[in-house]
Design a protein around this motif. Structure first.
Motif, PDB file in Angstrom:
ATOM      1  N   CYS A   1       0.835  -1.202   0.000  1.00 23.12           N
ATOM      2  CA  CYS A   1       0.000   0.000   0.000  1.00 23.12           C
ATOM      3  C   CYS A   1       0.868   1.249   0.000  1.00 23.12           C
ATOM      4  CB  CYS A   1      -0.954   0.005   1.182  1.00 23.12           C
ATOM      5  SG  CYS A   1      -0.177   0.252   2.776  1.00 23.12           S
TER       6      CYS A   1
ATOM      7  N   ASP B   1      -0.392   6.445   2.608  1.00 24.54           N
ATOM      8  CA  ASP B   1      -1.685   6.846   3.140  1.00 24.54           C
ATOM      9  C   ASP B   1      -2.731   5.733   3.071  1.00 24.54           C
ATOM     10  OD1 ASP B   1      -1.505   7.265   0.382  1.00 24.54           O
ATOM     11  OD2 ASP B   1      -2.704   9.084   0.381  1.00 24.54           O
TER      12      ASP B   1
ATOM     13  N   PHE C   1      -3.561   3.246   0.703  1.00 24.46           N
ATOM     14  CA  PHE C   1      -4.292   2.815  -0.489  1.00 24.46           C
ATOM     15  C   PHE C   1      -3.532   1.706  -1.202  1.00 24.46           C
ATOM     16  CE2 PHE C   1      -5.714   7.210   0.186  1.00 24.46           C
ATOM     17  CZ  PHE C   1      -7.072   6.979   0.316  1.00 24.46           C
TER      18      PHE C   1
ATOM     19  N   ASP D   1      -4.887   2.932  -7.152  1.00 28.62           N
ATOM     20  CA  ASP D   1      -5.581   4.178  -7.474  1.00 28.62           C
ATOM     21  C   ASP D   1      -7.096   3.932  -7.432  1.00 28.62           C
ATOM     22  OD1 ASP D   1      -6.400   3.040  -9.921  1.00 28.62           O
ATOM     23  OD2 ASP D   1      -5.002   4.206 -11.125  1.00 28.62           O
ATOM     24  N   PRO D   2      -7.934   4.931  -7.734  1.00 25.23           N
ATOM     25  CA  PRO D   2      -9.376   4.709  -7.645  1.00 25.23           C
ATOM     26  C   PRO D   2      -9.891   3.526  -8.475  1.00 25.23           C
ATOM     27  CG  PRO D   2      -8.947   7.047  -7.710  1.00 25.23           C
ATOM     28  CD  PRO D   2      -7.624   6.359  -7.964  1.00 25.23           C
TER      29      PRO D   2
ATOM     30  N   TYR E   1      -0.979   8.591  -2.307  1.00 23.68           N
ATOM     31  CA  TYR E   1      -1.972   8.565  -3.386  1.00 23.68           C
ATOM     32  C   TYR E   1      -3.013   9.680  -3.244  1.00 23.68           C
ATOM     33  CZ  TYR E   1      -0.657   4.097  -5.565  1.00 23.68           C
ATOM     34  OH  TYR E   1      -0.028   3.098  -6.255  1.00 23.68           O
ATOM     35  N   GLY E   2      -3.346  10.039  -2.024  1.00 21.23           N
ATOM     36  CA  GLY E   2      -4.372  11.061  -1.841  1.00 21.23           C
ATOM     37  C   GLY E   2      -5.773  10.476  -1.816  1.00 21.23           C
ATOM     38  N   SER E   3      -6.047   9.575  -2.727  1.00 23.06           N
ATOM     39  CA  SER E   3      -7.306   8.832  -2.732  1.00 23.06           C
ATOM     40  C   SER E   3      -7.061   7.564  -3.535  1.00 23.06           C
ATOM     41  CB  SER E   3      -8.448   9.653  -3.338  1.00 23.06           C
ATOM     42  OG  SER E   3      -8.221   9.875  -4.714  1.00 23.06           O
ATOM     43  N   GLY E   4      -8.005   6.662  -3.463  1.00 20.42           N
ATOM     44  CA  GLY E   4      -7.844   5.423  -4.203  1.00 20.42           C
ATOM     45  C   GLY E   4      -8.577   4.280  -3.546  1.00 20.42           C
TER      46      GLY E   4
ATOM     47  N   PRO F   1      -8.940   1.681  -0.785  1.00 23.33           N
ATOM     48  CA  PRO F   1      -8.423   1.512   0.573  1.00 23.33           C
ATOM     49  C   PRO F   1      -8.050   0.063   0.867  1.00 23.33           C
ATOM     50  CG  PRO F   1     -10.799   1.648   0.626  1.00 23.33           C
ATOM     51  CD  PRO F   1     -10.389   1.881  -0.813  1.00 23.33           C
TER      52      PRO F   1
ATOM     53  N   GLY G   1     -11.903  -2.029   1.911  1.00 28.65           N
ATOM     54  CA  GLY G   1     -13.017  -1.355   1.252  1.00 28.65           C
ATOM     55  C   GLY G   1     -14.365  -1.846   1.747  1.00 28.65           C
TER      56      GLY G   1
END
Length: 195
Positions: free
Chosen positions: A10, A13, A15, A18-19, A157-160, A162, A165
């Motif tokens: 991971c 942060d 993830f 990515d999303p 990544y900032g977001s993506g 987890p 999930g």
């Protein structure tokens, strides 16, 4: 009682991709020191092709004899032409859309994954069960995870996608057992669930 270990890569942060689930940005950290360590200490976590490539095709499994993954993770192997990407392990794929197995070594579990995992954990044997991913499967099995082995890559990544999930909010405590750093900035941390 066997253990279920979420052995996962991971970002810093938390993830695992990515999303859309793509984690290829982490591949740049697969250098000689790090991959050499994985091949020596966790040979069963390399897929069949990777084991051949590193000359460890017949290496004994050290930690796991079974792998559990979701359809998305399994699809990566299928797309590469590997219907049984971890043929040296018992392979279980959790999928509500994949109804028949494309390979005799791959068991499809379409419902009640928790019950199947509990049956696997109740089996006798010295080796454990590797939860490979993805996020939704990990979220479904969060209460069954006994150990975390987190390979943290030095990226944000900032977001993506987890690590867990779809899991409901609940604080679950784990104790740090060990940590190892590599020259490329990767850190592996071992945690055990506090019971």
């Amino acid at each position: 009682m066997r253990t279920l270990t979420y052995f996962v890569a991971c970002s810093l942060d938390g993830f695992i991709g990515d999303p859309k689930g793509d984690a290829s940005s982490m591949f740049q950290f697969l250098d000689e020191e790090y991959v050499g360590y994985l091949a020596a200490e966790y040979p069963e976590t390399l897929n069949t092709e990777g084991r051949r490539m590193f000359g460890i095709a017949d290496a004994p499994n050290k930690h796991f004899d079974t792998v559990i993954q979701g359809r998305g993770s399994y699809r990566l192997g299928l797309d590469a032409g590997l219907a049984s990407p971890y043929g040296h392990l018992r392979e279980i794929v959790a999928s509500r859309t994949l109804k028949t197995s494309p390979h005799p070594n791959v068991e499809i579990v379409s419902d009640d994954l928790v019950t199947r995992v509990r049956a696997l954990k109740a089996e006798e044997g010295p080796l454990g069960i590797w939860l490979c991913g993805g996020a939704t499967v990990a979220g479904e099995l969060i209460d069954e995870v006994d150990e975390l082995v987190i390979k943290s890559y030095p990226q944000v990544y900032g977001s993506g996608m987890p690590m867990f999930g779809g899991a409901a909010f609940a604080v679950t405590d784990f104790a740090l057992r060990d940590a190892r750093t590599f020259g490329n900035g990767v850190v592996i941390r071992w945690y055990g669930r506090n019971r």
